[in-house]
Design an enzyme around this catalytic site. Structure first.
Site, mmCIF file in Angstrom:
data_model
loop_
_atom_site.group_PDB
_atom_site.id
_atom_site.type_symbol
_atom_site.label_atom_id
_atom_site.label_comp_id
_atom_site.label_asym_id
_atom_site.label_seq_id
_atom_site.Cartn_x
_atom_site.Cartn_y
_atom_site.Cartn_z
ATOM 1 N N GLU A 126 -46.940 16.170 6.564
ATOM 2 C CA GLU A 126 -48.349 16.527 6.766
ATOM 3 C C GLU A 126 -49.236 15.783 5.771
ATOM 4 O OE1 GLU A 126 -50.200 19.561 4.961
ATOM 5 O OE2 GLU A 126 -48.474 20.543 4.084
ATOM 6 N N LYS A 161 -60.257 18.889 6.531
ATOM 7 C CA LYS A 161 -58.962 19.561 6.651
ATOM 8 C C LYS A 161 -58.890 20.083 8.083
ATOM 9 C CE LYS A 161 -56.820 23.849 4.901
ATOM 10 N NZ LYS A 161 -56.867 24.876 3.838
ATOM 11 N N VAL A 190 -50.320 22.211 8.264
ATOM 12 C CA VAL A 190 -49.029 22.476 8.907
ATOM 13 C C VAL A 190 -49.223 22.774 10.400
ATOM 14 C CG1 VAL A 190 -47.107 24.116 9.032
ATOM 15 C CG2 VAL A 190 -47.862 23.228 6.808
ATOM 16 N N ASP A 195 -57.738 36.950 6.912
ATOM 17 C CA ASP A 195 -57.337 35.556 6.756
ATOM 18 C C ASP A 195 -55.819 35.420 6.829
ATOM 19 O OD1 ASP A 195 -56.945 32.911 6.162
ATOM 20 O OD2 ASP A 195 -58.225 32.889 4.389
ATOM 21 N N SER A 209 -53.225 32.347 7.917
ATOM 22 C CA SER A 209 -53.214 30.916 8.229
ATOM 23 C C SER A 209 -52.824 30.668 9.676
ATOM 24 C CB SER A 209 -52.232 30.203 7.313
ATOM 25 O OG SER A 209 -52.123 28.843 7.692
ATOM 26 N N ALA A 210 -53.486 29.685 10.288
ATOM 27 C CA ALA A 210 -53.138 29.252 11.644
ATOM 28 C C ALA A 210 -51.735 28.635 11.673
ATOM 29 C CB ALA A 210 -54.164 28.245 12.146
ATOM 30 N N ASP A 211 -51.179 28.351 10.500
ATOM 31 C CA ASP A 211 -49.802 27.828 10.456
ATOM 32 C C ASP A 211 -48.853 28.759 11.222
ATOM 33 O OD1 ASP A 211 -50.868 25.944 8.752
ATOM 34 O OD2 ASP A 211 -49.644 26.506 7.007
ATOM 35 N N LYS A 267 -46.719 29.766 0.407
ATOM 36 C CA LYS A 267 -47.379 29.650 -0.900
ATOM 37 C C LYS A 267 -47.448 31.016 -1.590
ATOM 38 C CE LYS A 267 -50.457 26.812 0.962
ATOM 39 N NZ LYS A 267 -49.882 25.748 1.764
#
Ligand code: PSU
Ligand code: MN
Length: 310
Positions: A31, A92, A112, A144, A146-148, A165
């Protein structure tokens, strides 16, 4: 690939990547957000090149992914990598951002979510990164996540990472991965890695010992017809290269408080926290982050060899 009216392809593969895929040779996707937004300059360019070199040393072809001038690119040359590392104001891009970037001719690094999607579309089935995004600690107020996670629940790919993370709510993220049908396996560990830390303290339900087992798991997912989704290979940073856990906990608490005070939210929060950690640990978090990414890239090259050999 589907062409636009102006004849430009939607996803452009570098010659090297296209040739490797056509000949069934191993390819590893990388990435670009980690380069543009996750690491300090100018070290980030060095790292981008180093990661590609590590893939090659492992006998695979690197496919770093980004969007340049509206074209989704799988496999970058040296000049492209320089743009990703140093272009001011580079965006981003998550999965939702790919279409507007293409329509408006914008450039950006892929997270990602966007990288996994583009890699799989291009036929690359092994992807290495640092740590995945996930459920943020303030989730109750901010929603929130992540769209990951959403992308990985729908993309058939092996992702090698050092867990998620540690700025995140790790147990909640593991729970969301379970709910969404993402397969998670520990690589030679029973504990879910903690990104900068060898362990997050959470357990993983499956453990593998070899790269071949990772490739076999994705094959079986497909053979069974389990709806498209990722196999996350959680590969811990070696204990001797991890960030000191006490230092980690102290500086992370400061970072989270600083983000709250500054009102940082949305796409900006992850880069803000990572950067705070780098400064607050005098660069030690960066070294742990890099050690983790290097290990993941090496392992991904081995898995890619098994994938294309099997
Ligand atoms: N891994 C790293 N550093 C990073 C990232 C991953 O070691 O900067 C990036 C990835 O691109 C990941 C993104 O998709 O952070 C998650 O951002 P968000 O929390 O806004 O979804
Ligand atoms: Mn987010």
């Amino acid at each position: 690939m589907r062409e636009r009216e102006d004849g430009r392809e939607a996803i452009r593969l570098s010659e090297e990547v296209a040739e490797a895929l056509a000949n069934g040779r191993p390819v590893v996707a990388l990435e670009s957000t980690i380069i543009s937004h996750g690491l300090p300059r100018p070290r980030n360019l060095e790292v981008a090149q180093e990661l590609e070199d590590l893939v090659r040393q492992g006998g695979a072809v690197p496919a770093t992914i980004a969007v340049l001038d509206g074209v989704a690119r799988v496999g970058l040359d040296k000049r492209d990598l320089e743009r990703v590392a140093s272009e001011p104001g580079l965006r981003k891009l998550g999965l939702r951002d790919l279409a507007p970037a293409a329509a408006l001719g914008a450039s950006g690094a892929t997270t990602v979510s966007a990288t996994a999607f583009l890699a799989a579309r291009a036929g690359v089935r092994v992807f290495a990164t640092g740590g995945l995004g996930g459920v943020h600690r303030e989730w109750l107020e901010t929603q929130d996540e992540s769209a990951d996670l959403d992308a990985l629940s729908r993309t058939s790919i092996i992702v090698v990472c050092a867990g998620v993370k540690s700025i995140l709510d790790v147990p909640a993220t593991l729970q969301r991965m379970e709910t969404r049908g993402i397969t998670v396996v520990g690589y030679r560990t029973d504990e879910f890695p903690g990104f900068y830390l060898h362990s997050s303290g959470e357990r993983v339900d499956w453990r593998i010992e070899t790269p071949a087992e990772a490739a076999r798991i994705l094959r079986e997912r497909e053979r069974l017809g389990v709806p498209g989704g990722a196999v996350v290979v959680a590969n811990p940073v070696p204990e001797h290269e991890q960030l000191d856990p006490a230092l980690h906990d102290r500086v992370l608490a400061e970072a989270l408080a600083a983000a709250r005070d500054a009102g940082v939210t949305g796409q900006a929060i992850t880069p803000f926290l990572l950067d705070y950690l780098v400064r607050g640990t005098e660069g030690r978090s960066l070294e742990a982050n890099l050690a983790a990414v290097r290990g993941n890239v090496r392992l991904a090259a081995e898995i890619a060899a098994c994938w294309s050999g099997g």
